[in-house]
Design an enzyme around this catalytic site. Structure first.
Site, mmCIF file in Angstrom:
data_model
loop_
_atom_site.group_PDB
_atom_site.id
_atom_site.type_symbol
_atom_site.label_atom_id
_atom_site.label_comp_id
_atom_site.label_asym_id
_atom_site.label_seq_id
_atom_site.Cartn_x
_atom_site.Cartn_y
_atom_site.Cartn_z
ATOM 1 N N THR A 92 0.918 -1.325 -0.096
ATOM 2 C CA THR A 92 0.060 0.111 -0.098
ATOM 3 C C THR A 92 0.972 1.403 0.015
ATOM 4 O O THR A 92 2.266 1.187 0.162
ATOM 5 C CB THR A 92 -1.080 0.167 1.109
ATOM 6 O OG1 THR A 92 -0.071 0.323 2.362
ATOM 7 C CG2 THR A 92 -1.490 -1.363 1.505
ATOM 8 N N CYS A 93 0.087 2.482 0.106
ATOM 9 C CA CYS A 93 1.035 3.549 -0.058
ATOM 10 C C CYS A 93 1.775 3.714 1.199
ATOM 11 O O CYS A 93 2.913 4.573 1.447
ATOM 12 C CB CYS A 93 0.213 4.887 -0.408
ATOM 13 S SG CYS A 93 -1.175 5.273 0.951
ATOM 14 N N GLU A 135 -8.792 2.791 10.479
ATOM 15 C CA GLU A 135 -9.214 2.882 9.092
ATOM 16 C C GLU A 135 -9.744 1.374 8.444
ATOM 17 O O GLU A 135 -9.159 0.416 8.778
ATOM 18 C CB GLU A 135 -8.024 3.415 8.363
ATOM 19 C CG GLU A 135 -6.969 2.598 8.050
ATOM 20 C CD GLU A 135 -6.141 2.434 6.813
ATOM 21 O OE1 GLU A 135 -6.647 2.896 5.706
ATOM 22 O OE2 GLU A 135 -4.972 2.483 6.904
ATOM 23 N N GLN A 154 -7.606 -3.762 1.443
ATOM 24 C CA GLN A 154 -6.334 -3.893 0.882
ATOM 25 C C GLN A 154 -5.610 -5.536 1.165
ATOM 26 O O GLN A 154 -5.280 -6.174 0.499
ATOM 27 C CB GLN A 154 -5.280 -2.893 1.340
ATOM 28 C CG GLN A 154 -5.623 -1.598 0.644
ATOM 29 C CD GLN A 154 -5.052 -0.495 1.018
ATOM 30 O OE1 GLN A 154 -4.523 -0.680 2.246
ATOM 31 N NE2 GLN A 154 -4.800 0.498 0.278
ATOM 32 N N GLY A 213 -11.289 23.097 -3.078
ATOM 33 C CA GLY A 213 -10.183 23.372 -1.967
ATOM 34 C C GLY A 213 -10.165 21.647 -1.524
ATOM 35 O O GLY A 213 -10.990 21.016 -1.644
#
Length: 384
Positions: free
Chosen positions: A48-49, A111, A117, A187
């Site tokens: 994963t990141c 999370e 994942q 934004g």
């Protein structure tokens, strides 16, 4: 089971990116590992990141060869990255997997994304024949444990980000269909909030930005989401059930004087101000039907939820340890069950008494005490 882990806790993003494995690269790595490391027959890669982890079987003698193989595969010097590796063995590896699956080890506590994942990583390894009964038991039980921990502790359902908190307030409003206006939707905070709101059914969302010029691409655009001119914002407020403002402007985006001119429809409305300095004139809170939440309200709510999540994280830690022990027991029983026919034959041949007396020679004091308690408990439970 062994685990090599490189995560956000110790490794910079550049190192984590260097160890990023695509799905195709994972599928190619498995047969390579089984050929080059004869002691390894099971393997699961989680990439994963925020982390790279490789779970593999065999004894600790396989750890160093796996480190070398992974680095060779990535074209990286082991000496340069060795300090970033965390190594877990046996029960420690099982506990680490359970913590990762539960979101306890994540950058954002609790999370859900990491569980998805992990399920995908395990499923990919399973499809490629990289797991057998041992790893199937470990990963399936760890995934089930994570689901229970998340449900029982509320780690995943206690938001702390302003975008999620704002979206939840919109969801809690009465009615199945809601119209929402997000001022500053392009934004950072505005787009996150808009995406969270759009994840819920029955939302008609308008977005605007103060710097809009011509056709502006809006990355949260989807069915039910529309970009509108900033100058027309008050007209859409009459239709809206909720108005969220999150700009970086030093000027008010909503004032009581202007709002009173445009609100023709009488109904409850929620106004949310996520900006610093404030976007919304707090005098509108005195208008009929309007509820206003400003940034201070969200800070207090986020701080309260953070304290709760930290408390629940301690509960989750204990639950993870308990589930990890259950996984270890299940693995031990698997080994014993496979040898039941031979064990039954040996006991019939030599007698049950010899089985018990063999504890003196084959077990240490702690093992004798454990087996004795287990047998006495069995006798009390099932004896006449």
């Amino acid at each position: 089971m062994n685990t090599l882990s490189i995560s956000y806790k110790t490794a910079p993003q550049s190192v984590r990116e260097a160890f990023s494995f695509s799905a195709e690269e994972q599928e190619r790595f498995y047969p390579e590992a089984f050929v080059k490391l004869p002691g390894v027959s099971q393997c699961v890669i989680l990439s994963t990141c925020n982390r790279f982890e490789i779970y593999f079987d065999g004894g600790r003698e396989n750890i160093k060869p796996m480190e070398k193989l992974v680095c060779e595969n990535r074209g990286i010097s082991l000496r340069e990255v060795l300090r970033y590796f965390n190594v877990y063995e046996d029960g420690g590896a099982v506990l680490h997997l359970t913590r990762v699956a539960s979101g306890i080890d994540s950058m954002v506590l609790g999370e859900d994304e990491i569980l998805r994942q992990l399920k995908e990583a395990y499923g990919r390894a399973l499809e490629n024949g990289a797991t057998s009964s041992e790893f199937n038991t470990i990963f399936q039980m760890a995934i089930a444990a994570a689901k229970n921990i998340k449900t029982d502790t509320g780690l995943s359902t206690t938001p702390v980000s302003f975008g999620t908190l704002a979206a939840n307030e919109v969801f809690h409003m009465p009615g199945e269909q809601k119209t929402v206006l997000v001022i500053g939707a392009t934004g950072k905070i505005g787009s996150i909030t808009a995406k969270n709101i759009l994840s819920h059914p029955g939302i008609n969302l308008y977005g605007t930005t103060r710097s809009m010029h011509g056709n502006v691409e809006w990355d949260v655009f989807s069915e039910g989401a529309h970009m509108v001119p900033y100058k027309d914002r008050y007209r859409y407020m009459d239709e809206a059930d909720a108005v969220i403002s999150a700009t970086t402007s030093p000027h008010y985006t909503v004032t009581q004087e202007e709002l009173e001119k445009y609100l023709k429809t009488k109904k409850p409305r929620l106004f949310i101000d996520l900006a610093v300095p404030a976007d919304i004139d707090d005098c509108i809170a005195d208008m009929e039907g309007i509820t206003l939440y400003n940034i201070d309200w969200f800070r207090e709510t986020a701080a309260r939820n953070t304290r709760y999540k930290r408390e629940q994280a301690q509960v989750a830690e204990e639950r993870a340890k308990s589930y990890a022990e259950e996984i270890k027991k299940e693995l031990t029983l698997h080994d014993l069950i496979e040898q039941l026919p031979e064990l039954r034959s040996t006991v019939e041949k030599n007698g049950f008494d010899n089985l018990i007396y063999s504890l003196r020679n084959l077990a240490d004091g702690e093992q004798v005490e454990t087996v004795s308690r287990w047998l006495i408990g069995f006798l009390r439970e099932y004896g006449e």
